[in-house]
Scaffold this motif. Structure first.
Motif, PDB file in Angstrom:
ATOM      1  N   GLN A 179       0.829  -1.205   0.000  1.00 20.24           N
ATOM      2  CA  GLN A 179       0.000   0.000   0.000  1.00 20.24           C
ATOM      3  C   GLN A 179       0.867   1.262   0.000  1.00 20.24           C
ATOM      4  O   GLN A 179       1.955   1.277   0.567  1.00 20.24           O
ATOM      5  N   ASP A 180       0.369   2.311  -0.645  1.00 22.14           N
ATOM      6  CA  ASP A 180       1.037   3.614  -0.647  1.00 22.14           C
ATOM      7  C   ASP A 180      -0.027   4.681  -0.439  1.00 22.14           C
ATOM      8  O   ASP A 180      -0.852   4.933  -1.323  1.00 22.14           O
ATOM      9  N   THR A 181      -0.028   5.276   0.747  1.00 19.12           N
ATOM     10  CA  THR A 181      -0.928   6.407   1.004  1.00 19.12           C
ATOM     11  C   THR A 181      -0.105   7.680   0.881  1.00 19.12           C
ATOM     12  O   THR A 181       0.902   7.850   1.572  1.00 19.12           O
ATOM     13  N   ILE A 182      -0.519   8.544  -0.037  1.00 16.47           N
ATOM     14  CA  ILE A 182       0.252   9.749  -0.363  1.00 16.47           C
ATOM     15  C   ILE A 182      -0.332  10.933   0.399  1.00 16.47           C
ATOM     16  O   ILE A 182      -1.500  11.304   0.190  1.00 16.47           O
ATOM     17  N   GLU A 216      -0.376  -4.828   3.076  1.00 12.82           N
ATOM     18  CA  GLU A 216      -1.846  -4.802   3.068  1.00 12.82           C
ATOM     19  C   GLU A 216      -2.430  -5.320   4.389  1.00 12.82           C
ATOM     20  O   GLU A 216      -3.478  -4.860   4.832  1.00 12.82           O
ATOM     21  N   ASN A 217      -1.727  -6.244   5.059  1.00  9.40           N
ATOM     22  CA  ASN A 217      -2.305  -6.855   6.259  1.00  9.40           C
ATOM     23  C   ASN A 217      -2.346  -5.916   7.465  1.00  9.40           C
ATOM     24  O   ASN A 217      -2.913  -6.264   8.502  1.00  9.40           O
ATOM     25  N   VAL A 218      -1.726  -4.721   7.356  1.00  7.19           N
ATOM     26  CA  VAL A 218      -1.838  -3.737   8.451  1.00  7.19           C
ATOM     27  C   VAL A 218      -2.577  -2.480   7.975  1.00  7.19           C
ATOM     28  O   VAL A 218      -2.527  -1.429   8.617  1.00  7.19           O
ATOM     29  N   LYS A 219      -3.278  -2.613   6.861  1.00  7.17           N
ATOM     30  CA  LYS A 219      -3.923  -1.457   6.223  1.00  7.17           C
ATOM     31  C   LYS A 219      -4.868  -0.715   7.169  1.00  7.17           C
ATOM     32  O   LYS A 219      -4.798   0.509   7.298  1.00  7.17           O
ATOM     33  N   GLU A 220      -5.732  -1.454   7.829  1.00  6.97           N
ATOM     34  CA  GLU A 220      -6.739  -0.823   8.702  1.00  6.97           C
ATOM     35  C   GLU A 220      -6.067  -0.040   9.840  1.00  6.97           C
ATOM     36  O   GLU A 220      -6.441   1.104  10.135  1.00  6.97           O
ATOM     37  N   LYS A 221      -5.060  -0.642  10.431  1.00  8.66           N
ATOM     38  CA  LYS A 221      -4.349  -0.023  11.546  1.00  8.66           C
ATOM     39  C   LYS A 221      -3.607   1.242  11.100  1.00  8.66           C
ATOM     40  O   LYS A 221      -3.649   2.284  11.774  1.00  8.66           O
ATOM     41  N   VAL A 222      -2.961   1.177   9.938  1.00  9.99           N
ATOM     42  CA  VAL A 222      -2.188   2.324   9.448  1.00  9.99           C
ATOM     43  C   VAL A 222      -3.115   3.460   9.023  1.00  9.99           C
ATOM     44  O   VAL A 222      -2.851   4.639   9.313  1.00  9.99           O
ATOM     45  N   LEU A 223      -4.220   3.121   8.353  1.00 10.02           N
ATOM     46  CA  LEU A 223      -5.158   4.173   7.940  1.00 10.02           C
ATOM     47  C   LEU A 223      -5.770   4.874   9.153  1.00 10.02           C
ATOM     48  O   LEU A 223      -5.995   6.090   9.133  1.00 10.02           O
ATOM     49  N   GLN A 224      -6.004   4.140  10.200  1.00  7.62           N
ATOM     50  CA  GLN A 224      -6.517   4.733  11.441  1.00  7.62           C
ATOM     51  C   GLN A 224      -5.483   5.719  12.009  1.00  7.62           C
ATOM     52  O   GLN A 224      -5.828   6.826  12.450  1.00  7.62           O
ATOM     53  N   PHE A 225      -4.224   5.320  11.971  1.00 10.64           N
ATOM     54  CA  PHE A 225      -3.120   6.186  12.414  1.00 10.64           C
ATOM     55  C   PHE A 225      -3.022   7.441  11.541  1.00 10.64           C
ATOM     56  O   PHE A 225      -2.882   8.562  12.044  1.00 10.64           O
ATOM     57  N   ILE A 226      -3.131   7.259  10.232  1.00 10.04           N
ATOM     58  CA  ILE A 226      -3.047   8.396   9.311  1.00 10.04           C
ATOM     59  C   ILE A 226      -4.183   9.382   9.580  1.00 10.04           C
ATOM     60  O   ILE A 226      -3.960  10.593   9.697  1.00 10.04           O
ATOM     61  N   LYS A 227      -5.397   8.861   9.699  1.00  9.95           N
ATOM     62  CA  LYS A 227      -6.562   9.731   9.928  1.00  9.95           C
ATOM     63  C   LYS A 227      -6.483  10.414  11.288  1.00  9.95           C
ATOM     64  O   LYS A 227      -6.871  11.574  11.441  1.00  9.95           O
ATOM     65  N   ALA A 259       7.700  17.811  -1.215  1.00  8.98           N
ATOM     66  CA  ALA A 259       7.366  17.808   0.214  1.00  8.98           C
ATOM     67  C   ALA A 259       6.407  16.688   0.611  1.00  8.98           C
ATOM     68  O   ALA A 259       6.277  16.369   1.789  1.00  8.98           O
ATOM     69  N   ASN A 260       5.717  16.091  -0.366  1.00  4.46           N
ATOM     70  CA  ASN A 260       4.709  15.085  -0.044  1.00  4.46           C
ATOM     71  C   ASN A 260       5.347  13.803   0.485  1.00  4.46           C
ATOM     72  O   ASN A 260       6.471  13.465   0.120  1.00  4.46           O
ATOM     73  N   VAL A 261       4.611  13.102   1.322  1.00  2.00           N
ATOM     74  CA  VAL A 261       5.127  11.885   1.952  1.00  2.00           C
ATOM     75  C   VAL A 261       4.337  10.678   1.447  1.00  2.00           C
ATOM     76  O   VAL A 261       3.106  10.661   1.499  1.00  2.00           O
ATOM     77  N   HIS A 262       5.060   9.672   0.957  1.00  3.94           N
ATOM     78  CA  HIS A 262       4.448   8.398   0.584  1.00  3.94           C
ATOM     79  C   HIS A 262       4.592   7.452   1.773  1.00  3.94           C
ATOM     80  O   HIS A 262       5.713   7.149   2.193  1.00  3.94           O
ATOM     81  N   VAL A 263       3.473   7.013   2.319  1.00  7.43           N
ATOM     82  CA  VAL A 263       3.479   6.094   3.459  1.00  7.43           C
ATOM     83  C   VAL A 263       3.291   4.679   2.915  1.00  7.43           C
ATOM     84  O   VAL A 263       2.256   4.354   2.333  1.00  7.43           O
ATOM     85  N   LEU A 264       4.318   3.841   3.092  1.00  4.67           N
ATOM     86  CA  LEU A 264       4.315   2.487   2.529  1.00  4.67           C
ATOM     87  C   LEU A 264       4.105   1.451   3.632  1.00  4.67           C
ATOM     88  O   LEU A 264       4.730   1.550   4.698  1.00  4.67           O
ATOM     89  N   TYR A 265       3.263   0.443   3.350  1.00  6.84           N
ATOM     90  CA  TYR A 265       2.985  -0.577   4.361  1.00  6.84           C
ATOM     91  C   TYR A 265       2.312  -1.784   3.717  1.00  6.84           C
ATOM     92  O   TYR A 265       1.657  -1.670   2.667  1.00  6.84           O
ATOM     93  N   LEU A 284      -1.952  12.071  11.234  1.00  4.79           N
ATOM     94  CA  LEU A 284      -1.165  12.667  10.146  1.00  4.79           C
ATOM     95  C   LEU A 284      -1.939  13.621   9.242  1.00  4.79           C
ATOM     96  O   LEU A 284      -1.354  14.515   8.643  1.00  4.79           O
ATOM     97  N   VAL A 285      -3.246  13.420   9.144  1.00  5.90           N
ATOM     98  CA  VAL A 285      -4.050  14.230   8.224  1.00  5.90           C
ATOM     99  C   VAL A 285      -3.920  15.728   8.530  1.00  5.90           C
ATOM    100  O   VAL A 285      -3.935  16.565   7.619  1.00  5.90           O
ATOM    101  N   GLY A 286      -3.763  16.059   9.788  1.00  6.79           N
ATOM    102  CA  GLY A 286      -3.643  17.470  10.175  1.00  6.79           C
ATOM    103  C   GLY A 286      -2.430  18.167   9.587  1.00  6.79           C
ATOM    104  O   GLY A 286      -2.383  19.401   9.524  1.00  6.79           O
ATOM    105  N   TYR A 287      -1.442  17.387   9.131  1.00  2.00           N
ATOM    106  CA  TYR A 287      -0.235  17.968   8.523  1.00  2.00           C
ATOM    107  C   TYR A 287      -0.356  18.078   7.003  1.00  2.00           C
ATOM    108  O   TYR A 287       0.552  18.572   6.339  1.00  2.00           O
ATOM    109  N   CYS A 288      -1.482  17.602   6.446  1.00  2.00           N
ATOM    110  CA  CYS A 288      -1.694  17.650   5.000  1.00  2.00           C
ATOM    111  C   CYS A 288      -2.413  18.946   4.623  1.00  2.00           C
ATOM    112  O   CYS A 288      -3.250  19.442   5.381  1.00  2.00           O
ATOM    113  N   GLN A 289      -2.097  19.474   3.463  1.00  2.00           N
ATOM    114  CA  GLN A 289      -2.770  20.682   2.988  1.00  2.00           C
ATOM    115  C   GLN A 289      -4.240  20.360   2.741  1.00  2.00           C
ATOM    116  O   GLN A 289      -4.568  19.432   1.996  1.00  2.00           O
TER     117      GLN A 289
END
Length: 360
Positions: free
Chosen positions: A208-211, A325-336, A317-323, A339-344
């Motif tokens: 997975q790559d969340t940009i 698939e089996n930790v997708k739910e956990k990482v997306l929860q962390f991002i939301k 400046a953008n960050v690609h978060v790589l992880y 990390l989202v507050g640091y995104c434009q």
């Protein structure tokens, strides 16, 4: 060894009056970066990338036979509207590839292109855009010369794409692509990208790559200028040597499934890329304060939870978060949550490994 001359064709036996093709081609994210290039878009060091799936350019190429008046003739539409400021780049691309595609002056082209991601998002669209255009041009060549093989079709498409935008050659075919001569990669070439030749471990399937869109503005220093600053750079030769070494290491990692070692190489490569920018003359910084905040948050989260998540950066400046698939739910929860507050405007894009260009 394949040379540039192998892509010069003269046996165009068929003719066509008009028609159209449509291809999509994805963006890609380099794991081992190339920084610095020679004449004709030849990389100073080899690189390897994950091909993305959702961030792509869709390009339709219409063509009509005309008298060969010695000029290139084309209209350019972006998302259905004329886009005059893109035309010089296409003109330059046609000039670069004309030696290999002499039929280009025989047709008037209508190029209609769109991205699946916001145009001003800070995600480089040159790789996906040039790859999609190259695929369409090769579809026309296949009509004019039906005898060309599938292998030649994709090799030449990657070769042409490279002449438009270096990293575009890694967006043509394959989920993991190597560009640049490397002793341990079978068939590798400076002229085009090749599919990673070994079997990729299941740990890296469906990666997975969340940009995270930190800054969507125009970079103060273009990648072209940045590449040129590697000439005379005090650390250039060490960097090129390091890239060869890291590509050997990541080859072993992708085969063995060692996610921990993958994280070390990928993050080191991202930081080294930006270190080259900060130590060139003139020097420049493309990271933003929020880029660093995100990196520190990822490190903290990984240490505290032992979740195999890491970051990489392009020349921006953008960050690609790589992880995996089996930790997708956990990482997306962390991002939301963190990390989202640091995104434009709180913007981010969820993507994953894809397979390359597709005819529509």
């Amino acid at each position: 060894m394949i040379s540039e001359k192998d892509f010069i064709q003269n046996n165009y036996t068929a003719s066509v009056e008009s028609g159209n093709f449509e291809w999509s081609a994805p963006s890609n994210i380099a794991l081992v970066k190339y920084w610095g290039k020679k004449d004709k878009q030849i990389p100073a060091n080899p690189s390897i990338s994950f091909t993305l799936n959702n961030c792509k350019t869709i390009t339709k190429l219409g063509f009509t036979k005309k008298e060969n008046d010695g000029n290139f003739s084309f209209n350019l539409l972006f998302e259905g509207q004329p886009k005059e400021d893109f035309k010089p780049k296409i003109q330059k691309f046609f000039e670069r590839i004309f030696e290999y595609c002499p039929y280009l002056k025989d047709f008037h082209f209508t190029i209609d292109t769109q991205n699946t991601f916001p145009h001003s998002s800070g995600i480089a669209s040159s790789a996906s855009g040039m790859a999609a255009l190259a695929m369409n041009i090769m579809s026309l060549e296949k009509v004019l010369n039906p005898t060309i093989s599938e292998e030649y079709f994709f090799q030449k498409a990657s070769f042409l794409a490279r002449l438009g935008s270096g990293s575009a050659c890694r967006s043509v075919k394959g989920s993991v692509v190597v560009w640049g001569n490397h002793a341990e990669i079978s068939g590798s070439s400076d002229l085009f990208g090749v599919e990673f030749p070994s079997t990729i471990h299941n740990n890296f399937k469906n990666y997975q790559d969340t940009i995270l869109l930190v800054d969507k503005g125009e970079k103060q220093v273009s990648s072209t200028v940045g590449h040129d600053l590697m000439f005379g750079h005090p650390f250039a030769e060490k960097r090129f040597s390091q890239a060869h070494h890291n590509l050997s290491s990541i080859k072993n990692v992708l085969e063995s499934g060692d996610v921990e070692q993958f994280i070390k190489i990928v993050e080191s490569e991202a930081l080294t890329l930006h270190a080259m920018m900060m130590t060139s003359m003139p020097y420049f910084i493309l990271m933003k304060p929020n880029t660093l905040e995100i990196i520190n948050k990822i490190w903290k989260f990984r240490n505290e939870t032992q979740t195999p998540v890491c970051f990489t950066l392009d020349a921006g400046a953008n960050v690609h978060v790589l992880y995996p698939e089996n930790v997708k739910e956990k990482v997306l929860q962390f991002i939301k949550g963190e990390l989202v507050g640091y995104c434009q405007n709180g913007q981010y894009i969820c993507d994953e490994i894809g397979l390359g260009a597709l005819m529509i």
